[in-house]
Scaffold this active site. Sequence first.
Site, mmCIF file in Angstrom:
data_model
loop_
_atom_site.group_PDB
_atom_site.id
_atom_site.type_symbol
_atom_site.label_atom_id
_atom_site.label_comp_id
_atom_site.label_asym_id
_atom_site.label_seq_id
_atom_site.Cartn_x
_atom_site.Cartn_y
_atom_site.Cartn_z
ATOM 1 N N TYR A 125 25.542 17.827 25.871
ATOM 2 C CA TYR A 125 24.981 16.665 26.559
ATOM 3 C C TYR A 125 23.617 16.230 26.023
ATOM 4 O O TYR A 125 23.046 15.258 26.517
ATOM 5 C CB TYR A 125 24.913 16.914 28.067
ATOM 6 C CG TYR A 125 26.286 16.892 28.686
ATOM 7 C CD1 TYR A 125 26.977 15.702 28.844
ATOM 8 C CD2 TYR A 125 26.917 18.066 29.065
ATOM 9 C CE1 TYR A 125 28.244 15.668 29.373
ATOM 10 C CE2 TYR A 125 28.192 18.053 29.599
ATOM 11 C CZ TYR A 125 28.854 16.845 29.746
ATOM 12 O OH TYR A 125 30.127 16.823 30.260
ATOM 13 N N ASP A 154 28.853 23.110 20.790
ATOM 14 C CA ASP A 154 29.967 22.278 21.241
ATOM 15 C C ASP A 154 30.469 21.390 20.103
ATOM 16 O O ASP A 154 30.135 21.591 18.926
ATOM 17 C CB ASP A 154 29.538 21.459 22.455
ATOM 18 C CG ASP A 154 30.691 21.182 23.412
ATOM 19 O OD1 ASP A 154 31.456 20.231 23.174
ATOM 20 O OD2 ASP A 154 30.823 21.934 24.405
ATOM 21 N N ASP A 155 31.283 20.407 20.454
ATOM 22 C CA ASP A 155 31.916 19.515 19.485
ATOM 23 C C ASP A 155 30.881 18.929 18.522
ATOM 24 O O ASP A 155 29.785 18.548 18.925
ATOM 25 C CB ASP A 155 32.621 18.396 20.246
ATOM 26 C CG ASP A 155 33.443 17.494 19.352
ATOM 27 O OD1 ASP A 155 33.690 17.870 18.192
ATOM 28 O OD2 ASP A 155 33.844 16.412 19.823
ATOM 29 N N LYS A 175 35.151 27.924 24.142
ATOM 30 C CA LYS A 175 35.502 26.837 25.047
ATOM 31 C C LYS A 175 36.657 26.075 24.411
ATOM 32 O O LYS A 175 36.517 25.465 23.349
ATOM 33 C CB LYS A 175 34.317 25.901 25.271
ATOM 34 C CG LYS A 175 34.684 24.696 26.140
ATOM 35 C CD LYS A 175 33.525 23.727 26.234
ATOM 36 C CE LYS A 175 33.941 22.421 26.920
ATOM 37 N NZ LYS A 175 32.836 21.446 26.946
ATOM 38 N N ASP A 190 39.139 23.096 24.546
ATOM 39 C CA ASP A 190 39.132 21.769 25.151
ATOM 40 C C ASP A 190 40.390 20.986 24.761
ATOM 41 O O ASP A 190 41.099 21.330 23.823
ATOM 42 C CB ASP A 190 37.882 21.029 24.682
ATOM 43 C CG ASP A 190 37.407 19.980 25.667
ATOM 44 O OD1 ASP A 190 38.116 19.701 26.646
ATOM 45 O OD2 ASP A 190 36.303 19.443 25.453
ATOM 46 N N CYS A 199 39.553 23.864 29.319
ATOM 47 C CA CYS A 199 39.018 22.548 29.667
ATOM 48 C C CYS A 199 40.056 21.496 29.295
ATOM 49 O O CYS A 199 40.699 21.600 28.251
ATOM 50 C CB CYS A 199 37.711 22.290 28.933
ATOM 51 S SG CYS A 199 36.897 20.755 29.434
ATOM 52 N N ARG A 216 37.411 24.760 33.571
ATOM 53 C CA ARG A 216 36.811 23.519 34.044
ATOM 54 C C ARG A 216 37.708 22.948 35.128
ATOM 55 O O ARG A 216 38.903 22.739 34.913
ATOM 56 C CB ARG A 216 36.669 22.539 32.884
ATOM 57 C CG ARG A 216 35.371 22.669 32.135
ATOM 58 C CD ARG A 216 34.215 21.979 32.841
ATOM 59 N NE ARG A 216 34.464 20.562 32.911
ATOM 60 C CZ ARG A 216 34.250 19.731 31.896
ATOM 61 N NH1 ARG A 216 33.785 20.168 30.747
ATOM 62 N NH2 ARG A 216 34.499 18.451 32.039
ATOM 63 N N ASP A 258 33.964 15.544 32.945
ATOM 64 C CA ASP A 258 32.657 15.774 32.347
ATOM 65 C C ASP A 258 31.515 15.345 33.282
ATOM 66 O O ASP A 258 31.665 14.426 34.097
ATOM 67 C CB ASP A 258 32.516 14.975 31.053
ATOM 68 C CG ASP A 258 33.362 15.546 29.922
ATOM 69 O OD1 ASP A 258 34.092 16.521 30.162
ATOM 70 O OD2 ASP A 258 33.279 15.011 28.803
#
Length: 452
Positions: free
Chosen positions: A152, A183-184, A282, A284, A325, A340, A344
């Site tokens: 984020y 993350d991504d 994680k 996703d 997620c 999750r 988001d």
Amino acid sequence: MSAPEQGRPLDEVRVDVAAGRVYAEGWQSWSPATWYAVGDTGRAPAEEWEHQMRFRPGTSVARRGLQGEGLLVVDPGTGAPARCYGSSDPTAVPTLRAHLEGDTLLVRATGAVETTEHTGGGEAALAAYGDSLAAGVVRRTLPPPRVWCSWYRFFEEVTADDVLEAVRDLDAHDLPVDVVQVDDGWSPGLGEGLVVADRFGSLPAVVDAIRSSGRRAGIWLAPFAVGAETTLAREHPDWLVGEAGRNWGQPLRGLDLTHPGVRDRLAEALRGLVAMGVDYLKLDFLYAGAVPGPRHTGVDGVAAYRSGLELVREVVGPDVQLVGCGAPLLPSVGLVDAMRVSPDTFHEGGEDGSTGLRGLMPLAARAWQQGRLWVNDPDCVVARPSYSQRETWAGAARTYGGLPSFSDRVGELDDWGLDAVRGLLAGGGTAEPFAPEVLRAGAALARAEGER
């Protein structure tokens, strides 16, 4: 809607039209889930991509009444026991539908479910269902860590230097983070071989630095989805199944998780990350592994999805923590440590809070899953001043989440933000179920959010 898709008659429940409630479970992490009035009609996707990415692909959404995927609970409001209709098999997730006729709620199901009654009300029915479902699988017991996540603040532009800065700032402010999660943005994705993006820098060096700081290294993956325009999609069209929405500037396809080539490629990538020192994953966009379409072994999407997640667990071993997620919920039971349970915190460009707290309703509604099916992941707290919803979201995440995580550049936090992060981390994570009063409060909050 055809008769087979609508389902066979399952039950008729006399209800108080004013006081009766229905809990309808969504398909995956980002799907709506809440308590509704018995006469309500549930939420529906506005566009096809939304159906594919937030609802159950290949299953139409009821135009009238309420719909749950694998789980529906009716609290009649008459003083009679609540009735729970739920699948007891993670590989079989029938669709349940309920609509009101006069003062009677008619319930239908497309497959086998168990019907139970509970005198403690709807929240007690959900808790009992969770205990029963978890009893049939090997339960995951790793304690949830405290997590810093890159998403984020840096989104897809994250670099090795950004992560190394975070490690230094966590030390400088003495913030008790257990896992630093990239993350991504670190990789072009499985469709291009799951290699490190040139613009990111050295992932092994980042992992080494994280571990040298006394913390654990976490990585984001979307292992069951592939871009339709990637090298893998062009070279191996037989590895693809159905449409899975759109992201990263292109249509998405689900991978055939029963195909030997897909399984070998996936296993190789996972072994490489674990060998590098990553022990927190994680996972996703997992719904892509269950989209409808022909598969190598002929099984349906749910069975294929669970076989893929079982492969991930087998390859990485029992000590690597898995966070699901965008994941089909019931088919994931017993295979992930955390899940999750909401959309988001916000999407890129939504830092002003203009999109509201889309995750608040399902997060509160799914409080019963905490400590029963997995540790609930509410998604990251964002504590910097630019996020207008930071106070409300931080409170909700602490109340209804078991996995504490935040996603800020530490140097950009003001006094309130630093205090909020310290409070989040000081409380630590929990793998214990929430108390009944928290479940009741969550149900009331979810209902109120659903009526907004």
